[in-house]
Design an enzyme around this catalytic site. Structure first.
Site, short mmCIF file in Angstrom:
data_model
loop_
_atom_site.label_atom_id
_atom_site.label_comp_id
_atom_site.label_asym_id
_atom_site.label_seq_id
_atom_site.Cartn_x
_atom_site.Cartn_y
_atom_site.Cartn_z
N LYS A 1 0.82 -1.22 0.00
CA LYS A 1 0.00 0.00 0.00
C LYS A 1 0.85 1.26 0.00
O LYS A 1 2.04 1.25 0.31
CB LYS A 1 -0.98 -0.04 1.17
CG LYS A 1 -2.08 -1.07 0.92
CD LYS A 1 -3.24 -0.97 1.88
CE LYS A 1 -4.35 -1.92 1.42
NZ LYS A 1 -5.47 -1.96 2.37
N ARG B 1 -3.58 -10.48 4.61
CA ARG B 1 -3.93 -10.46 3.18
C ARG B 1 -2.74 -9.89 2.41
O ARG B 1 -2.37 -8.73 2.59
CB ARG B 1 -5.18 -9.60 2.97
CG ARG B 1 -5.69 -9.57 1.53
CD ARG B 1 -6.96 -8.73 1.42
NE ARG B 1 -7.49 -8.76 0.05
CZ ARG B 1 -7.14 -7.91 -0.91
NH1 ARG B 1 -6.24 -6.96 -0.66
NH2 ARG B 1 -7.67 -8.01 -2.12
#
Length: 334
Positions: free
Chosen positions: A279, A314
């Site tokens: 991210k 994840r």
């Protein structure tokens, strides 16, 4: 004003007799941080916890999608989209998607998360039939050669129903049933578990100056309300996973505040899913602009999440995360 209780988690062999085990898992705690909206944080001994808070934190978590929540699990990301922020277009072809699924399973993925709509900042909505076309046949084909648990990453009840019918085990809803409330009925009818994620705004707007009074407590209250909504729809709490939604309507400081106090979300009595892989905040802190080059930072944050008891990670980089997790657990004596 209410009290919020964050266990200060530890692990390893030097465990005091007075320590409490978090959720039947691998971490324990002797002290708790008490947070309030109208007062400074303070530390109390775990023995001073109110009974309801103690039960929520310590009750063993039920298995989710055939996976034990007494250990950390790796969820491999399989985006069948042309425009996901990190791997868009790489696996939109079904044969390549299935080949990548086999690769992740071989590398140690405990579960695969299959999505057909990008929810990156600025992403556009995808039509129901197109999202279903991208996901349902892939899940059905995956079921032909593997029984690894599968989650469907969608906000939409029609897509979720098709995926569950094809053999998916869990619904991973980044909108926590706010985009399409009917997804709760679909999930309950299938007796499937659901992951409820916090996001402020939608993909088109969520990074437009996000604001919170207190990001940790605001996200906690949102997830608490959504867990109650899921229960009211017929999904038992033992079938619910929560996700604080790192990067979804949050600034860098918001993300770090949530990560630093991640263990507070165990107070909801549900397993925690942590999705930080590649991210933007990792790139910002590490000075890495290319998403695919953020693996080392992604693994570091994932291990920090495991230290705070996160049960599901994840990730894009399954092999690297599995190796790091194996060594991390060995080093702490788990």
């Amino acid at each position: 004003m209410r009290d919020y209780f964050r266990p200060i988690l530890q692990s390893g062999p030097a465990r005091p007799d007075s320590a409490l085990t978090l959720g039947g898992g691998w971490t324990w705690f002797t002290d708790v941080e008490v947070l309030r909206r109208d007062a400074p944080a303070r530390i109390i001994p775990a023995a001073a916890l109110p009974e309801a808070a103690r039960t929520a934190l310590c009750a063993p978590r039920a298995d989710i999608a055939r996976l034990s929540m007494a250990r950390p699990n790796i969820m491999g990301i399989l985006n069948t989209t042309p425009d996901s922020f990190s791997d868009g277009g790489q696996f939109s072809d079904r044969d390549r998607a299935l080949a990548h699924a086999k690769e992740m399973i071989g590398a140690g993925a405990d579960m695969l998360d299959i999505g057909g709509e990008s929810t990156r900042p600025g992403a556009e909505d995808v039509a129901l039939d197109e999202e279903t076309r991208r996901t349902e046949p892939t899940i059905a084909a995956l079921r032909a050669f593997s029984d690894v648990p599968v989650s469907i990453d969608t906000r939409k009840s029609v897509v979720a129903r098709a995926a569950l019918d094809a053999g998916a085990d869990l619904v991973n809803d980044v909108a926590a049933m706010t985009y399409d409330p009917q997804i709760a009925h679909v999930t309950a009818t299938a007796a499937a578990p659901i992951c409820l994620m916090h996001a402020q705004g939608d993909p088109q707007t969520m990074q437009n100056a996000p604001h919170y009074d207190d990001v940790v407590l605001d996200v906690y209250d949102f997830l608490s309300e959504r867990v109650s909504a899921a229960e009211a729809a017929g999904i038992p709490r033992q079938h619910i996973v929560v996700d604080p939604g790192i990067g979804f309507g949050k600034t860098l400081d918001h993300n770090l505040a949530l990560l630093q106090r991640l263990s507070i979300f165990h107070g909801l009595g549900c397993p925690i899913l942590l999705g930080v892989s590649r991210k933007r905040f990792i790139g910002t802190l590490a000075g890495v602009s290319e998403a695919a080059a953020r693996m080392p930072g992604s693994v570091a944050v994932a291990l920090a999440g495991v230290a705070q008891g996160a049960q599901i990670l994840r990730v894009h980089d399954v092999a690297e995360t599995r190796q790091a997790l194996t060594l991390f657990q060995a080093a702490i004596g788990d």
